[in-house]
Design an enzyme around this catalytic site. Structure first.
Site, PDB file in Angstrom:
ATOM      1  N   GLY A 218       0.310   3.674  -8.723  1.00 32.67           N
ATOM      2  CA  GLY A 218      -0.052   2.369  -8.181  1.00 32.67           C
ATOM      3  C   GLY A 218      -1.513   2.106  -7.847  1.00 32.67           C
ATOM      4  O   GLY A 218      -1.815   1.078  -7.262  1.00 32.67           O
ATOM      5  N   GLY A 219      -2.429   2.996  -8.231  1.00 30.01           N
ATOM      6  CA  GLY A 219      -3.848   2.760  -7.929  1.00 30.01           C
ATOM      7  C   GLY A 219      -4.346   1.445  -8.513  1.00 30.01           C
ATOM      8  O   GLY A 219      -5.007   0.654  -7.820  1.00 30.01           O
ATOM      9  N   ASP A 237       7.473   0.402 -13.944  1.00 35.02           N
ATOM     10  CA  ASP A 237       7.336   1.784 -14.412  1.00 35.02           C
ATOM     11  C   ASP A 237       8.714   2.307 -14.780  1.00 35.02           C
ATOM     12  O   ASP A 237       9.712   1.942 -14.161  1.00 35.02           O
ATOM     13  CB  ASP A 237       6.703   2.671 -13.335  1.00 35.02           C
ATOM     14  CG  ASP A 237       6.085   3.921 -13.942  1.00 35.02           C
ATOM     15  OD1 ASP A 237       4.855   3.938 -14.153  1.00 35.02           O
ATOM     16  OD2 ASP A 237       6.826   4.885 -14.213  1.00 35.02           O
ATOM     17  N   ARG A 242       8.592   7.769  -9.523  1.00 36.24           N
ATOM     18  CA  ARG A 242       7.215   7.245  -9.444  1.00 36.24           C
ATOM     19  C   ARG A 242       7.213   5.795  -8.960  1.00 36.24           C
ATOM     20  O   ARG A 242       6.295   5.368  -8.268  1.00 36.24           O
ATOM     21  CB  ARG A 242       6.509   7.399 -10.791  1.00 36.24           C
ATOM     22  CG  ARG A 242       6.158   8.878 -11.067  1.00 36.24           C
ATOM     23  CD  ARG A 242       5.647   9.095 -12.462  1.00 36.24           C
ATOM     24  NE  ARG A 242       4.352   8.527 -12.725  1.00 36.24           N
ATOM     25  CZ  ARG A 242       3.182   9.165 -12.587  1.00 36.24           C
ATOM     26  NH1 ARG A 242       3.172  10.397 -12.167  1.00 36.24           N
ATOM     27  NH2 ARG A 242       2.051   8.564 -12.885  1.00 36.24           N
ATOM     28  N   ASP A 270      12.127   0.433 -19.107  1.00 30.10           N
ATOM     29  CA  ASP A 270      11.344   0.976 -20.208  1.00 30.10           C
ATOM     30  C   ASP A 270      10.428  -0.146 -20.711  1.00 30.10           C
ATOM     31  O   ASP A 270      10.903  -1.179 -21.200  1.00 30.10           O
ATOM     32  CB  ASP A 270      12.294   1.449 -21.319  1.00 30.10           C
ATOM     33  CG  ASP A 270      11.547   2.237 -22.381  1.00 30.10           C
ATOM     34  OD1 ASP A 270      10.352   1.930 -22.622  1.00 30.10           O
ATOM     35  OD2 ASP A 270      12.138   3.159 -22.966  1.00 30.10           O
ATOM     36  N   GLY A 271       9.136   0.075 -20.572  1.00 31.20           N
ATOM     37  CA  GLY A 271       8.163  -0.951 -20.957  1.00 31.20           C
ATOM     38  C   GLY A 271       8.282  -1.362 -22.409  1.00 31.20           C
ATOM     39  O   GLY A 271       7.900  -2.467 -22.785  1.00 31.20           O
ATOM     40  N   CYS A 342      -6.176   8.103 -19.726  1.00 26.60           N
ATOM     41  CA  CYS A 342      -7.153   9.012 -19.120  1.00 26.60           C
ATOM     42  C   CYS A 342      -7.294  10.236 -20.007  1.00 26.60           C
ATOM     43  O   CYS A 342      -7.341  11.364 -19.535  1.00 26.60           O
ATOM     44  CB  CYS A 342      -6.793   9.360 -17.687  1.00 26.60           C
ATOM     45  SG  CYS A 342      -5.133   9.970 -17.489  1.00 26.60           S
TER      46      CYS A 342
HETATM   47  C1  LIG Z   1      -1.033   6.846 -16.560  1.00 29.59           C
HETATM   48  S1  LIG Z   1       0.384   6.638 -15.633  1.00 29.59           S
HETATM   49  C2  LIG Z   1       0.099   5.067 -14.888  1.00 29.59           C
HETATM   50  C3  LIG Z   1      -0.856   5.136 -13.729  1.00 29.59           C
HETATM   51  C4  LIG Z   1      -0.917   3.840 -12.942  1.00 29.59           C
HETATM   52  N1  LIG Z   1      -1.266   2.727 -13.781  1.00 29.59           N
HETATM   53  C5  LIG Z   1      -1.896   3.939 -11.798  1.00 29.59           C
HETATM   54  O1  LIG Z   1      -2.995   3.405 -11.891  1.00 29.59           O
HETATM   55  O2  LIG Z   1      -1.553   4.561 -10.785  1.00 29.59           O
HETATM   56  C6  LIG Z   1       1.569   6.230 -16.841  1.00 29.59           C
HETATM   57  C7  LIG Z   1       2.893   5.797 -16.293  1.00 29.59           C
HETATM   58  O3  LIG Z   1       3.704   5.363 -17.384  1.00 29.59           O
HETATM   59  C8  LIG Z   1       5.046   5.565 -17.014  1.00 29.59           C
HETATM   60  N2  LIG Z   1       5.853   5.473 -18.255  1.00 29.59           N
HETATM   61  C9  LIG Z   1       6.121   6.429 -19.155  1.00 29.59           C
HETATM   62  N3  LIG Z   1       6.877   5.934 -20.134  1.00 29.59           N
HETATM   63  C10 LIG Z   1       7.073   4.630 -19.852  1.00 29.59           C
HETATM   64  C11 LIG Z   1       7.782   3.587 -20.479  1.00 29.59           C
HETATM   65  N4  LIG Z   1       8.452   3.777 -21.625  1.00 29.59           N
HETATM   66  N5  LIG Z   1       7.805   2.365 -19.894  1.00 29.59           N
HETATM   67  C12 LIG Z   1       7.140   2.156 -18.734  1.00 29.59           C
HETATM   68  N6  LIG Z   1       6.464   3.109 -18.087  1.00 29.59           N
HETATM   69  C13 LIG Z   1       6.417   4.335 -18.643  1.00 29.59           C
HETATM   70  C14 LIG Z   1       5.025   6.915 -16.340  1.00 29.59           C
HETATM   71  O4  LIG Z   1       6.141   7.064 -15.496  1.00 29.59           O
HETATM   72  C15 LIG Z   1       3.700   6.877 -15.595  1.00 29.59           C
HETATM   73  O5  LIG Z   1       3.914   6.523 -14.266  1.00 29.59           O
END
Ligand SMILES: C[S@@+](CC[C@H](N)C(=O)[O-])C[C@H]1O[C@@H](n2cnc3c(N)ncnc32)[C@H](O)[C@@H]1O
Length: 416
Positions: A218-219, A237, A242, A270-271, A342
């Protein structure tokens, strides 16, 4: 006696018992073999791939990645933070967004005074133009026009209401943990300052409908809320645990009234399935799961280079592509999408963006334009080291004196 026992044990055997014993013996060997740590596997992989991608720069990036990361303190605009800000300023921390804005205002003065970049360079105004774009030679009309364009883009950048303190290049001081104010809200959020760049690149305007497709923990969602520009924000998410962390971050920083369903919605889907909804968003942030290069080099826990996760790691670019496509389809025509990771990996960065543009055109008849964000290098050069070799998008490189990133971000605009 011992020798005799050893010879007896190693005597040739026949029949099914032999196979069975051998099997047991082998299995025991396999389990006692030392396991290669995931962090070591990650380093081997990066050495192989990134030395090709970055050439001479890789050793410096590598040292940065293996050293302590720098943080920034994102100030919570919804908390009482005067004291915290005073303390930060006493420690010589600077709000890097404010500092960049001051430079930008100086540039506006230059432009309003009608001087060309050539004039600036000849020093007729007190702006250190050398610092603005040291990589752009001003000789020749083409280069001059490009420089003017960069200067204009920099000066027209719409700074949001975000305060974010960092220690200057070379200063490796640490921030103290966040404190609760009298209303029970935390004073600041510690994060990699480079993580704010995708949020700034999104350029949210007052009244925008915004989607954060992969939002936890969540940042970036918090930074979006700090701006107070979104008419409505949806933070999604896939991971339930998470998403729980995302809920807790928001509860600790944001007043309840701003978390009402009319302003904020947190979903856990699921996005990749988002495309099934209508294209309604003005701005979409697609901050995808990736090899999280820094984490993979330093932490064994939850490491994507674990042998059991090989398939998951290899299929990351496909997942990233599907998420970016879903994000683009969720955006309105003329809406903007920022894709970010990242990771330093070209396969997860530029290739995903370029492939998404192709797929959108061919399979969905949707045209997308990649926006120029190179002016960010000028705006934030005092804080970050940018890579100048990306085909599309911008990349912050880890560096010992400004150890933020890696952070790749690319902005795409839907034309149709
Ligand atoms: C890089 S992190 C996101 C960090 C967040 N944006 C932040 O700033 O704190 C990627 C996120 O994508 C989520 N994720 C993985 N597969 C996904 C999907 N199919 N649909 C949605 N979210 C997904 C993971 O659970 C993870 O929390």
């Amino acid at each position: 006696m011992a020798l005799a026992l050893l010879l007896w044990l190693r005597r040739p055997r026949v029949g099914p018992l032999r196979t069975f014993r051998r099997f047991l013996y082998k299995k025991k060997w396999a389990t006692t073999l030392p396991r290669i740590p995931c962090t070591k596997l990650a380093l081997r992989n990066f050495d192989m791939n990134y030395s090709l991608q970055f050439g001479d720069r890789w050793p410096s990036i590598r040292i940065g990645l293996l050293s302590e990361q720098k943080y920034c303190a994102l100030i919570n605009n919804f908390a009482q933070t005067e004291k915290v800000i005073q303390e930060l300023e006493l420690l010589n921390a600077k709000d890097f967004i404010y500092e960049s804005r001051q430079r930008s205002l100086a540039l506006e003065l230059v432009i309003a005074a009608g001087s060309s970049p050539k004039d600036e360079r000849s020093g007729c105004l007190d702006v250190q133009d050398e610092e603005l774009r040291p990589d752009v030679p001003i000789d020749g009309d083409g280069a001059r026009a490009e420089h003017t364009q960069t200067v204009l883009l920099q000066s027209s950048f719409n700074y949001p209401r975000i305060k974010c303190y960092t220690f200057s290049k070379g200063d490796i001081s640490r921030f103290s943990p966040a404190r609760l104010d009298s209303m029970g809200r935390l004073s600041h959020y510690l994060m990699d300052a480079a993580s704010l760049l995708p949020v700034l690149a999104l350029d949210v305007q007052p009244g925008d409908e915004v989607l954060d497709l992969c939002a936890a923990p969540g940042g970036k969602t918090l930074a979006l809320l700090q701006m107070e520009r979104c008419r409505h924000l949806t933070a999604n998410d896939l991971s339930t645990s998470r998403t729980g962390r995302l809920h807790r971050v928001i509860q600790s920083y944001v007043p309840r009234e701003l978390c009402a369903p009319g302003s904020l919605r947190i979903t856990c889907c699921d996005g990749r399935d988002w495309a099934e909804e209508e294209s309604t968003y003005d701005k979409v942030l697609v901050d995808v799961p990736c090899t999280t290069d820094r984490h993979s080099l330093l932490e064994e826990e939850n490491n994507i280079f674990h042998k059991m996760r090989t398939k998951e790691r290899q299929s990351l670019p496909m997942l990233q592509l599907e998420l970016l496509i879903a994000g683009l389809l969720a955006a309105k025509p003329t809406g903007d999408v920022v894709y970010s990771t990242c990771s330093l990996s070209q396969l997860q960065n530029e290739y995903v963006v370029e492939r998404a543009v192709e797929v959108l055109a061919v399979e969905y008849g949707v045209n997308v334009r990649i926006e120029d964000l190179s002016f960010f290098r000028g705006l934030f050069q005092d804080t970050f080291y940018f890579f100048d070799g990306c085909r599309v998008g911008e990349l912050v490189l880890p560096h010992l004196t400004a150890n933020f990133g890696p952070m790749y971000f690319c902005k795409l605009r839907r034309i149709t």
